[in-house]
Design a protein around this motif. Structure first.
Motif, PDB file in Angstrom:
ATOM      1  N   ILE A   1     -34.110 -13.381 -42.686  1.00 40.28           N
ATOM      2  CA  ILE A   1     -35.482 -13.637 -43.119  1.00 40.28           C
ATOM      3  C   ILE A   1     -35.447 -14.061 -44.579  1.00 40.28           C
ATOM      4  CG2 ILE A   1     -36.486 -11.969 -41.494  1.00 40.28           C
ATOM      5  CD1 ILE A   1     -36.872 -10.056 -43.906  1.00 40.28           C
ATOM      6  N   PRO A   2     -36.491 -14.753 -45.044  1.00 43.50           N
ATOM      7  CA  PRO A   2     -36.545 -15.076 -46.472  1.00 43.50           C
ATOM      8  C   PRO A   2     -36.846 -13.813 -47.282  1.00 43.50           C
ATOM      9  CG  PRO A   2     -38.548 -15.774 -45.380  1.00 43.50           C
ATOM     10  CD  PRO A   2     -37.615 -15.289 -44.301  1.00 43.50           C
ATOM     11  N   LYS A   3     -36.716 -13.887 -48.567  1.00 42.02           N
ATOM     12  CA  LYS A   3     -37.008 -12.738 -49.415  1.00 42.02           C
ATOM     13  C   LYS A   3     -38.503 -12.426 -49.365  1.00 42.02           C
ATOM     14  CE  LYS A   3     -33.193 -13.475 -52.603  1.00 42.02           C
ATOM     15  NZ  LYS A   3     -32.301 -12.454 -52.233  1.00 42.02           N
ATOM     16  N   VAL A   4     -38.817 -11.224 -48.935  1.00 41.50           N
ATOM     17  CA  VAL A   4     -40.211 -10.790 -48.864  1.00 41.50           C
ATOM     18  C   VAL A   4     -40.490  -9.646 -49.837  1.00 41.50           C
ATOM     19  CG1 VAL A   4     -40.636 -11.612 -46.520  1.00 41.50           C
ATOM     20  CG2 VAL A   4     -39.735  -9.310 -46.868  1.00 41.50           C
ATOM     21  N   GLY A   5     -39.445  -9.055 -50.369  1.00 45.75           N
ATOM     22  CA  GLY A   5     -39.587  -8.028 -51.392  1.00 45.75           C
ATOM     23  C   GLY A   5     -40.377  -6.816 -50.952  1.00 45.75           C
ATOM     24  N   ASP A   6     -40.884  -6.118 -51.954  1.00 46.37           N
ATOM     25  CA  ASP A   6     -41.653  -4.900 -51.689  1.00 46.37           C
ATOM     26  C   ASP A   6     -42.946  -5.195 -50.935  1.00 46.37           C
ATOM     27  OD1 ASP A   6     -39.694  -3.479 -53.006  1.00 46.37           O
ATOM     28  OD2 ASP A   6     -40.822  -3.329 -54.886  1.00 46.37           O
TER      29      ASP A   6
ATOM     30  N   ARG B   1     -39.869   2.837 -48.425  1.00 48.51           N
ATOM     31  CA  ARG B   1     -38.483   2.608 -48.864  1.00 48.51           C
ATOM     32  C   ARG B   1     -37.575   2.338 -47.662  1.00 48.51           C
ATOM     33  NH1 ARG B   1     -39.292   7.358 -52.194  1.00 48.51           N
ATOM     34  NH2 ARG B   1     -40.109   6.634 -54.172  1.00 48.51           N
ATOM     35  N   PHE B   2     -37.782   3.078 -46.582  1.00 48.75           N
ATOM     36  CA  PHE B   2     -37.004   2.884 -45.361  1.00 48.75           C
ATOM     37  C   PHE B   2     -37.208   1.464 -44.821  1.00 48.75           C
ATOM     38  CE2 PHE B   2     -37.146   3.054 -40.642  1.00 48.75           C
ATOM     39  CZ  PHE B   2     -35.785   3.252 -40.409  1.00 48.75           C
ATOM     40  N   ILE B   3     -38.458   1.031 -44.735  1.00 50.55           N
ATOM     41  CA  ILE B   3     -38.760  -0.322 -44.260  1.00 50.55           C
ATOM     42  C   ILE B   3     -38.170  -1.351 -45.215  1.00 50.55           C
ATOM     43  CG2 ILE B   3     -40.617  -1.994 -43.812  1.00 50.55           C
ATOM     44  CD1 ILE B   3     -40.229   0.263 -41.671  1.00 50.55           C
ATOM     45  N   ARG B   4     -38.268  -1.094 -46.506  1.00 50.72           N
ATOM     46  CA  ARG B   4     -37.729  -2.021 -47.508  1.00 50.72           C
ATOM     47  C   ARG B   4     -36.218  -2.178 -47.349  1.00 50.72           C
ATOM     48  NH1 ARG B   4     -36.785  -6.023 -49.072  1.00 50.72           N
ATOM     49  NH2 ARG B   4     -36.436  -6.652 -51.196  1.00 50.72           N
TER      50      ARG B   4
ATOM     51  N   LEU C   1     -44.630 -17.448 -40.231  1.00 50.31           N
ATOM     52  CA  LEU C   1     -44.622 -17.308 -41.690  1.00 50.31           C
ATOM     53  C   LEU C   1     -43.208 -17.129 -42.233  1.00 50.31           C
ATOM     54  CD1 LEU C   1     -47.723 -15.031 -42.257  1.00 50.31           C
ATOM     55  CD2 LEU C   1     -47.512 -17.458 -42.809  1.00 50.31           C
ATOM     56  N   LEU C   2     -42.416 -16.325 -41.553  1.00 51.11           N
ATOM     57  CA  LEU C   2     -41.054 -16.096 -42.014  1.00 51.11           C
ATOM     58  C   LEU C   2     -40.199 -17.353 -41.886  1.00 51.11           C
ATOM     59  CD1 LEU C   2     -40.440 -12.486 -40.681  1.00 51.11           C
ATOM     60  CD2 LEU C   2     -40.727 -13.193 -43.066  1.00 51.11           C
ATOM     61  N   LYS C   3     -40.405 -18.112 -40.842  1.00 47.75           N
ATOM     62  CA  LYS C   3     -39.643 -19.353 -40.677  1.00 47.75           C
ATOM     63  C   LYS C   3     -40.023 -20.384 -41.735  1.00 47.75           C
ATOM     64  CE  LYS C   3     -38.453 -19.144 -35.798  1.00 47.75           C
ATOM     65  NZ  LYS C   3     -38.637 -19.733 -34.465  1.00 47.75           N
ATOM     66  N   LYS C   4     -41.278 -20.324 -42.190  1.00 46.89           N
ATOM     67  CA  LYS C   4     -41.718 -21.254 -43.233  1.00 46.89           C
ATOM     68  C   LYS C   4     -41.182 -20.845 -44.604  1.00 46.89           C
ATOM     69  CE  LYS C   4     -45.401 -23.303 -43.539  1.00 46.89           C
ATOM     70  NZ  LYS C   4     -46.411 -24.285 -43.528  1.00 46.89           N
TER      71      LYS C   4
ATOM     72  N   ALA D   1     -31.912  -7.543 -43.851  1.00 46.05           N
ATOM     73  CA  ALA D   1     -32.190  -8.800 -43.160  1.00 46.05           C
ATOM     74  C   ALA D   1     -32.218  -9.970 -44.146  1.00 46.05           C
ATOM     75  CB  ALA D   1     -33.511  -8.712 -42.398  1.00 46.05           C
ATOM     76  N   GLU D   2     -32.718  -9.716 -45.360  1.00 43.28           N
ATOM     77  CA  GLU D   2     -32.715 -10.752 -46.394  1.00 43.28           C
ATOM     78  C   GLU D   2     -31.281 -11.105 -46.786  1.00 43.28           C
ATOM     79  OE1 GLU D   2     -36.866  -9.277 -48.548  1.00 43.28           O
ATOM     80  OE2 GLU D   2     -34.969  -9.055 -49.609  1.00 43.28           O
ATOM     81  N   LEU D   3     -30.476 -10.074 -46.992  1.00 40.46           N
ATOM     82  CA  LEU D   3     -29.081 -10.259 -47.398  1.00 40.46           C
ATOM     83  C   LEU D   3     -28.309 -11.060 -46.351  1.00 40.46           C
ATOM     84  CD1 LEU D   3     -27.001  -9.540 -49.595  1.00 40.46           C
ATOM     85  CD2 LEU D   3     -26.458  -7.500 -48.265  1.00 40.46           C
ATOM     86  N   GLU D   4     -28.578 -10.790 -45.102  1.00 42.57           N
ATOM     87  CA  GLU D   4     -27.912 -11.487 -44.005  1.00 42.57           C
ATOM     88  C   GLU D   4     -28.604 -12.814 -43.675  1.00 42.57           C
ATOM     89  OE1 GLU D   4     -27.591  -8.658 -40.819  1.00 42.57           O
ATOM     90  OE2 GLU D   4     -26.348  -7.301 -42.019  1.00 42.57           O
ATOM     91  N   GLU D   5     -29.574 -13.192 -44.502  1.00 42.45           N
ATOM     92  CA  GLU D   5     -30.321 -14.448 -44.371  1.00 42.45           C
ATOM     93  C   GLU D   5     -31.005 -14.597 -43.013  1.00 42.45           C
ATOM     94  OE1 GLU D   5     -27.738 -17.618 -45.583  1.00 42.45           O
ATOM     95  OE2 GLU D   5     -27.717 -16.914 -47.664  1.00 42.45           O
TER      96      GLU D   5
END
Length: 111
Positions: free
Chosen positions: A56-61, A41-44, A103-106, A50-54
């Motif tokens: 990184i792309p959405k990686v979810g759980d 949960r902490f990592i999530r 992977l994240l940049k893609k 980071a997703e919200l601030e764009e």
């Protein structure tokens, strides 16, 4: 890795203890699973920010779970690394971070 090195012997002892089925640290124990969920949960939360601030792309759980497995794998490798200055661990970490960045940049997990 530099912050962990003074505690390598202790971490190794705890790691070995955790592998014993009767240990409360065992990955199969209920207490350990509760701690692992709290860690995930902490990592999530970090990834969600980071997703919200764009950043990184959405990686979810699955992103948090993948990071948790990666973290465990790196510590396991580090504990077994007998190369001078843990060079093999540092090289592996560097390659893994380059792959993750790619992977994240893609755009995430969609290969």
């Amino acid at each position: 890795m530099e912050r962990l090195s003074p505690y390598e012997e202790f971490i190794g002892a705890v790691y070995l203890r955790a592998l014993q089925p009767s240990s409360k640290l065992s990955p199969l124990s209920l207490q350990s699973q509760e701690h692992n969920l709290r860690y995930l949960r902490f990592i999530r939360e970090i990834l969600a920010k980071a997703e919200l601030e764009e950043e990184i792309p959405k990686v979810g759980d699955i992103g948090a779970y993948a990071f948790g497995i990666f973290h465990l794998a790196m510590i396991t490798y580090w504990l077994q690394d007998r190369s001078p200055g843990k060079e093999q661990t540092l090289a592996l970490l560097d390659r893994c971070l380059k792959l993750a960045t790619h992977l994240l940049k893609k755009g995430g997990w969609d290969w």
